[in-house]
Write an enzyme that holds these catalytic residues in place. Structure first.
Site, PDB file in Angstrom:
ATOM      1  N   ASP A   4      -1.069   1.206 -11.969  1.00 27.73           N
ATOM      2  CA  ASP A   4      -0.254   1.022 -10.756  1.00 27.73           C
ATOM      3  C   ASP A   4       0.761   2.153 -10.623  1.00 27.73           C
ATOM      4  O   ASP A   4       0.980   2.694  -9.524  1.00 27.73           O
ATOM      5  CB  ASP A   4       0.462  -0.336 -10.837  1.00 27.73           C
ATOM      6  N   ARG A  19      -2.428   3.812   7.552  1.00 27.70           N
ATOM      7  CA  ARG A  19      -1.456   3.467   6.512  1.00 27.70           C
ATOM      8  C   ARG A  19      -2.116   3.240   5.149  1.00 27.70           C
ATOM      9  O   ARG A  19      -1.420   3.023   4.165  1.00 27.70           O
ATOM     10  CB  ARG A  19      -0.718   2.180   6.902  1.00 27.70           C
ATOM     11  N   LYS A  20      -3.454   3.211   5.120  1.00 31.10           N
ATOM     12  CA  LYS A  20      -4.148   2.877   3.868  1.00 31.10           C
ATOM     13  C   LYS A  20      -4.507   4.110   3.049  1.00 31.10           C
ATOM     14  O   LYS A  20      -4.977   5.106   3.584  1.00 31.10           O
ATOM     15  CB  LYS A  20      -5.454   2.124   4.175  1.00 31.10           C
TER      16      LYS A  20
END
Lengths: 254, 254
Positions: A173, A218-219
């Site tokens: 992450d 936005r991805k």
């Protein structure tokens, strides 16, 4: 270059790496005035900034020889010599890493003062060098690649003698999220899909590489893999989806 | 009941929750003699075991009123009164949680003594109550369900004021993995697929529920969701795949 630095500044914001913004005196009254207040306070209260926050991405005595060797390999490529004998930025950039963050939350909720003042970035919440996450991240903007050198400390145990699956997810992450943020500003994690191939012994130095697969509106889709430090053994593979967010959303005070 | 306790003992092993096995005097010379050595040393060195390892799943002063209320809700169902006025196990069981593990690794590698003696379970590596992961897990074997009450401390920060995606992944791995291990003994995580729906503010108490979707041979599929403590807001959804492993594999000494 200025644009590039601007993007990296955004990354620090999204990663919670502007420690000084968390002091009460620095708290902006509204998101729109963040930059103005920040600059103004920087000008009027310089003494607050005389301390130098610890940059956790710099080498320390806990780093293994392998970790240092890999660090040097990328660090040396952060600056190159020009024909005139001067220096200029190279293909790689080291991303500094701090342990504090802005202390505002979305949704109109404002955290209690105790939580605010004590909050620390999850991956940098233990001060003892070498005990938990030791890592440094380098970005190559031209190749749209990030590389992270990660040394797993003894406090990250999951299966006996090995790194916890959650600690591995945390590094994925962190690396993939930093990469997405470098490319497009502040992001939030929307999906992590992680395949654990072989366990990572505690104390190991591993390489984490991320690359951009797709960017649509936005991805951002980023893929990531963890290998042994010579790249010969695959430990973990993952894909990650991030959504760009407006930083003012994270700064909104209720 | 005995079979049930046996399974829970296996879970402690797989979760690294038999702290005493990590002391040098207790180290078995080979995996096959683990139980023999363990029993023998228990008999000959009882003084070593007079200390009681801290069970991190019990309430402490950092727990919020909501955390305590939810704990009581499930804890009270761990014991029921019989018709004869006695007590017997209820539908739920609390799973104790310690911070140390066996210190052997697969693949013939034996960790350095420093790492061995210092290693701690990732989710229990901070002693300060309330600072990081406060959680307690209850299992309902009949319904094949686990419930975890999780209070997110200030050291778990990711996005400003909110829990890090990696800390959420860590709790999902912990809850779903414990669930799989309760049902089938020691497991390793093979896949985590996590959808982050809405961020979790630092300091929140959230509910994590897992249920078994499928069990085929060595594979176990578990799904998991995180909601606000009243269940009204979905924070995160995930599926997880675990593989049963032979515990002797993890105990093998090179």
């Amino acid at each position: 270059m200025a644009r590039s630095l601007g993007r990296i500044l955004k990354v620090f914001q999204s990663l919670g790496s502007l420690p000084f913004l968390s002091t009460p005196l620095m708290r902006p009254s509204a998101s729109v005035s963040l930059r103005t207040n920040f600059v103004r306070t920087m000008m009027t209260l310089p003494s607050l900034f005389s301390f130098k926050p610890r940059d956790f991405s710099l080498p320390n005595s806990s780093w293994s020889a392998e970790m240092r060797r890999l660090y040097e390999h990328y660090d040396i490529q952060c600056e190159v010599e020009t024909e005139a004998g001067g220096k200029q930025g190279g293909p790689w950039k080291r991303i500094p890493s701090f342990n504090r963050s802005l202390k505002f939350v979305p949704g109109g909720v404002y955290l209690s003062k105790i939580i605010q003042s004590k909050a620390r970035l999850f991956t940098r919440n233990i001060r003892e060098s070498g005990a938990a996450f030791e890592y440094v991240l380098f970005v190559n903007e031209e190749e749209q690649r990030c590389v992270c050198i990660f040394q797993a400390g003894h406090l990250l145990e999951g299966p006996p003698g090995h790194v916890h699956g959650g600690a591995i997810a945390t590094m994925i992450d962190t690396v993939a999220g930093s990469h997405a943020a470098i490319l497009s500003g502040p992001v939030m994690t929307a999906n992590l899909n992680i395949n654990y191939r072989s366990p990572i012994p505690l104390g190991s130095t591993v390489l984490i590489e991320s690359c951009l697969d797709k960017q649509e509106g936005r991805k951002m889709c980023v893929s990531c893999k963890l290998t042994s430090n010579d790249g010969s053994k695959l430990h973990t593979e993952a894909t990650a989806l991030f959504l760009s967010i407006n930083v003012s959303h994270l700064l909104r005070e209720g």
